[in-house]
Structures are given as C-alpha cells and as structure tokens.
Design a protein around this motif. Structure first.
Motif, short mmCIF file in Angstrom:
data_model
loop_
_atom_site.label_atom_id
_atom_site.label_comp_id
_atom_site.label_asym_id
_atom_site.label_seq_id
_atom_site.Cartn_x
_atom_site.Cartn_y
_atom_site.Cartn_z
N LEU A 203 4.36 9.44 76.77
CA LEU A 203 3.98 10.39 75.72
C LEU A 203 4.61 10.04 74.37
CD1 LEU A 203 2.73 12.97 74.63
CD2 LEU A 203 4.64 14.26 75.62
N ASP A 204 5.91 9.69 74.35
CA ASP A 204 6.59 9.51 73.07
C ASP A 204 5.94 8.42 72.22
OD1 ASP A 204 8.24 11.45 73.99
OD2 ASP A 204 9.98 10.17 74.33
N SER A 205 5.61 7.30 72.85
CA SER A 205 5.03 6.22 72.05
C SER A 205 3.62 6.57 71.60
CB SER A 205 5.06 4.89 72.81
OG SER A 205 4.33 4.96 74.01
N ALA A 206 2.86 7.31 72.44
CA ALA A 206 1.51 7.73 72.03
C ALA A 206 1.60 8.70 70.85
CB ALA A 206 0.78 8.39 73.21
N LEU A 207 2.58 9.62 70.92
CA LEU A 207 2.76 10.58 69.82
C LEU A 207 3.12 9.86 68.53
CD1 LEU A 207 4.87 13.58 71.16
CD2 LEU A 207 2.68 13.69 69.95
N ALA A 208 4.07 8.93 68.64
CA ALA A 208 4.52 8.21 67.43
C ALA A 208 3.34 7.51 66.77
CB ALA A 208 5.61 7.21 67.81
N LEU B 201 7.42 13.54 58.95
CA LEU B 201 8.05 12.96 60.15
C LEU B 201 8.90 14.03 60.84
CD1 LEU B 201 8.95 9.57 58.43
CD2 LEU B 201 7.00 10.05 59.94
N TYR B 202 9.54 13.67 61.97
CA TYR B 202 10.17 14.71 62.81
C TYR B 202 11.67 14.48 62.97
CZ TYR B 202 5.48 16.27 63.58
OH TYR B 202 4.22 16.75 63.36
N ASP B 203 12.32 15.52 63.52
CA ASP B 203 13.78 15.46 63.72
C ASP B 203 14.11 15.78 65.19
OD1 ASP B 203 13.05 18.07 63.77
OD2 ASP B 203 14.59 18.80 62.40
N ILE B 204 13.35 15.15 66.09
CA ILE B 204 13.55 15.42 67.52
C ILE B 204 14.76 14.63 68.02
CG2 ILE B 204 12.47 15.31 69.81
CD1 ILE B 204 9.76 15.43 68.38
N ARG C 280 9.74 19.72 72.49
CA ARG C 280 9.06 19.47 71.21
C ARG C 280 7.91 18.48 71.39
NH1 ARG C 280 12.57 19.26 66.58
NH2 ARG C 280 10.67 19.01 65.37
N GLN C 281 8.16 17.45 72.22
CA GLN C 281 7.08 16.46 72.41
C GLN C 281 5.87 17.10 73.10
OE1 GLN C 281 10.41 15.78 72.73
NE2 GLN C 281 10.74 13.61 73.10
N LEU C 282 6.14 18.01 74.05
CA LEU C 282 5.00 18.64 74.75
C LEU C 282 4.22 19.55 73.79
CD1 LEU C 282 6.70 19.33 78.20
CD2 LEU C 282 4.97 17.60 77.67
N GLU C 283 4.94 20.22 72.90
CA GLU C 283 4.24 21.02 71.87
C GLU C 283 3.36 20.13 71.00
OE1 GLU C 283 6.91 23.02 69.16
OE2 GLU C 283 7.86 24.04 70.87
N LEU C 284 3.96 19.00 70.57
CA LEU C 284 3.19 18.08 69.71
C LEU C 284 1.99 17.50 70.47
CD1 LEU C 284 6.00 16.11 67.80
CD2 LEU C 284 4.37 17.74 66.85
N ALA C 285 2.19 17.24 71.77
CA ALA C 285 1.08 16.69 72.57
C ALA C 285 -0.10 17.66 72.54
CB ALA C 285 1.54 16.44 74.00
N LYS C 286 0.23 18.95 72.61
CA LYS C 286 -0.85 19.95 72.55
C LYS C 286 -1.51 19.93 71.19
CE LYS C 286 0.53 23.57 75.70
NZ LYS C 286 1.43 24.69 75.71
N ARG C 287 -0.65 19.90 70.14
CA ARG C 287 -1.20 19.92 68.79
C ARG C 287 -2.11 18.70 68.54
NH1 ARG C 287 2.60 19.40 63.73
NH2 ARG C 287 3.82 20.99 64.79
N TYR C 288 -1.66 17.55 69.01
CA TYR C 288 -2.45 16.32 68.77
C TYR C 288 -3.46 16.05 69.89
CZ TYR C 288 0.60 14.97 64.86
OH TYR C 288 1.27 14.91 63.67
N ARG C 289 -3.53 16.98 70.84
CA ARG C 289 -4.46 16.86 71.98
C ARG C 289 -4.30 15.53 72.73
NH1 ARG C 289 -8.71 19.37 68.48
NH2 ARG C 289 -8.53 21.56 68.94
N ILE C 290 -3.07 15.22 73.07
CA ILE C 290 -2.82 13.99 73.84
C ILE C 290 -2.59 14.38 75.30
CG2 ILE C 290 -1.29 12.01 74.13
CD1 ILE C 290 -0.64 12.17 71.17
N THR C 291 -3.42 13.85 76.17
CA THR C 291 -3.24 14.18 77.59
C THR C 291 -3.07 12.91 78.44
OG1 THR C 291 -5.64 14.20 77.78
CG2 THR C 291 -4.55 16.35 77.57
N ALA C 292 -3.50 11.78 77.90
CA ALA C 292 -3.47 10.54 78.70
C ALA C 292 -2.15 9.82 78.51
CB ALA C 292 -4.63 9.64 78.28
N TYR C 293 -1.17 10.17 79.34
CA TYR C 293 0.10 9.45 79.27
C TYR C 293 0.77 9.51 80.64
CZ TYR C 293 1.80 14.27 78.57
OH TYR C 293 2.04 15.60 78.69
#
Ligand code: SF4
Length: 348
Positions: free
Chosen positions: A15-20, A175-178, A185-198
């Motif tokens: 997830l982290d690299s997909a979010l970045a 940018l972020y301060d995680i 925080r990453q799971l919240e962002l995953a929802k916001r960016y609609r990322i499910t494939a990780y």
C-alpha cells in the motif's frame, strides 16, 4: 508552456508505495513505476516454485493507480548485497540498509535513463526499525547518490525538503507527515485515493526477514562458503525440507509436486533420490563427503530420511533409486522412525 515533470516511483505491490506514487501522480507529475526483482520477494518466490496463480501485485497496484510499471530483474547483482552487507543485518539475514541503497542506486540509473527528475518511494519514518529511522533514511539517501532527488511523500513533512519542493514542482503542503508503525493514516488515504489492489504489509514480503530462511542461508554460508555460492545455491534454499547430514553434505526433500519439480532443475552435480513403489518426495543430496567420510552410508541415510516422508513410511523396507550424473543405483532401506531425534536436530 511549463515542462511536465517526470518521476520514477518504486512499487513493491504494498500500500505505501502505491499511495506514494498516486499522491505524486495526482499533483500533475508523470509517474513511471518500477519493481526490482531481487530474488527474495516472497510473492515472486511463490510464483517461481508453484507457478503464477494471479496477477503480480506490483503490476496490479500500478494498473489500479494508472501508473505503467517496469519489471527489472536485479537478482544476480543483488547477491553481493546478501553476501557482504556493509551496514549489517536485521533480526534475520535481511541486509535492509544495503538493500535500500542498492535498489535506489538502480533507480537512479533508471531515472537518468528515462529523463525523470526524481525518485519516489513509500518509505515511512519510523515504520521499520532498521532502515526507516531518521538517520538510516538520511544515510540511504546520501549513499544511493540520489540526495535531494529522493522524495518520500508519506513522511516528507518530517524530513528535509527535497528538490521537487525546493524547485516549486510540488507544494510541501500537498505532502504528508506520517510516522511510525500504525497503518491508520495510510488506510484512510487508501480510501480517499480508492486504492484496493495491494499486498498485505508487515513481515510477509521478504524471504530474507524469515528466521528459517535465514538459518538456511547462514548454514550455506558456513558450509559452502559465500564466495563459492552461485545463484542456484540460493535458489535451492527456497524450497523443500533441509537437513544437514554432515559438515560437507546436506539433503533437501520436496514437500509436494511443485517443490519436487522445482528441485529437480538443480539435480546436476547432486545425488537425486527417488522412492520406488510408493508416492513420495524427490530429494537431492548436495556436497561431497569430506576426506575419510564414506559416501554410501550417508546416501543410504538420506534415502531412509526421504522414505520417512513417502507413503511407504510404515513399510519395513522401501526401495529407491539414487542417481548422479547419469549413473544410477538401487537401494533398499528401512524408513527412518518419524520420532527419530536426529530429524529435529538436523533440520535447518
Ligand atoms: S525487508 Fe528485504 S526487501 Fe525490504 S529492505 Fe529489507 S532486505 Fe530489502
């Protein structure tokens, strides 16, 4: 018209690299993903031994965020990092700091080749004890040669500004301060960016962090010697049950048909054991007995052990073929008692 900036983003499938990558892409930067295969990624090893059963996660993650992904095999060059890490190892045999430096050096070369301006990673300050504390992040940045061309969007507000911010290509506020190990925080962002494939995080991605694999690797370094070890010596550690017979010899027994087939590729220069009359595993015996050690008793013991894992384990006698370099012999042995103490002691 302003030139559209280009970034190279490391995609592990997590997830982290997909979010970045997605954060940077959504800021209007052209993002190209890259996944370096170093030979020890568990998903890849699984595919190697058992065959692909689903889409490779980094490709899936890239597809889901609209980022093309290059797959690059660096397994040969990476062996040096595993054998001789300059910055030590983690709790198993994982050379995390050297590994990151190596990958980012590769990324830097690719960045230059593609005409990209900077490299993006999903690293999070304080998430991993060895390679993601502040000092390690700075060291990796410097030793990789990327310096301020390395952007870690998830923790960028907690780190010194990088070139994209200094040049005004990216606003620091975007940018972020995680920080730390929590995934909230990453799971919240995953929802916001609609990322499910990780793929799922934490500990399950790299064979080098596993204790059992670490034990096998250490054993191989001790008995075979680091300098002597070639890529196939590393490959063979990835499957089967491993038992040390003597200082010089080891037996490897497949656990199912996939592993039997995988191990069979490495029969050259090793003894291959096949059980007759009963379904059973394929086993390989590697290493030549030391001076003064007799070959035949060791081989017969290896056959007894192999027979213990076959359907003939309750028979009084089991027949097997031992083959090496085209020469075969048949033996008949008593399967080893499943409770034999030696089995536990010799297992690597
Ligand atoms: S866990 Fe494995 S892949 Fe990740 S940095 Fe450490 S050695 Fe490299």
């Amino acid at each position: 018209m302003m030139k559209r900036m280009k970034a190279l983003s490391l995609l592990s499938g997590g997830l982290d690299s997909a979010l970045a990558a997605k954060i940077i892409k959504d800021l209007g930067i052209e993002v190209i993903g890259v996944n370096f295969y170093n030979g020890f990624c568990i998903e890849n090893v699984h595919r190697q031994v058992r065959g692909p059963s689903r889409c490779y996660t980094p490709l899936k993650a890239g597809h889901s965020i609209g980022v093309p992904v290059k797959l690059i095999n660096v397994a040969d060059e990476y062996l040096r990092v595993v054998k001789y890490p300059e910055h030590g190892r983690g709790s198993a045999m994982n050379p995390c700091i050297d590994c990151r430096i190596f990958m980012l050096k590769e990324a830097k070369l690719l960045m230059e080749e593609l005409g990209a301006e900077f490299v993006v990673t999903g690293e999070v300050l304080g998430q991993r004890p060895m390679s993601q504390h502040y000092r390690a992040l700075m060291q990796i940045q410097e030793e990789s040669g990327l310096g301020d061309r390395l952007l870690r969007p998830l923790s960028a507000k907690l780190l010194p500004d990088t070139l994209p911010v200094k040049k005004g290509w990216i606003d620091r506020d975007d940018l972020y301060d995680i920080k730390g190990r929590s995934r909230g925080r990453q799971l919240e962002l995953a929802k916001r960016y609609r990322i499910t494939a990780y793929s799922q995080p934490a500990g399950g991605c790299c064979l080098l962090t596993e204790k059992r694999f670490g034990d096998r690797l250490r054993d191989a370094f001790t008995h075979k010697g680091k300098e002597e070890m070639r890529i196939e010596d590393f490959e063979i550690l990835k499957a089967g049950r491993h038992f040390r017979l003597s200082k010089a010899t080891k037996v490897i027994i497949g656990r199912d048909d996939h592993e039997n087939r995988f191990l069979e590729q490495f029969e050259e220069g090793r003894w291959k054991i096949m059980i007759l009359d009963h379904p059973g595993p394929l086993a390989l015996v590697e290493g030549d007995p030391a001076e003064g050690e007799e070959v035949q008793p060791q081989l017969e013991f290896a056959v007894r052990l192999t027979a213990r894992y076959s359907d003939g384990k309750d028979e009084d006698r089991v027949r097997a073929v031992i083959e090496r370099d085209g020469k075969a012999q048949m033996v008949e042995v008593e399967p080893l008692d499943p409770d034999d103490e030696w089995i536990k002691k010799a297992r690597i």
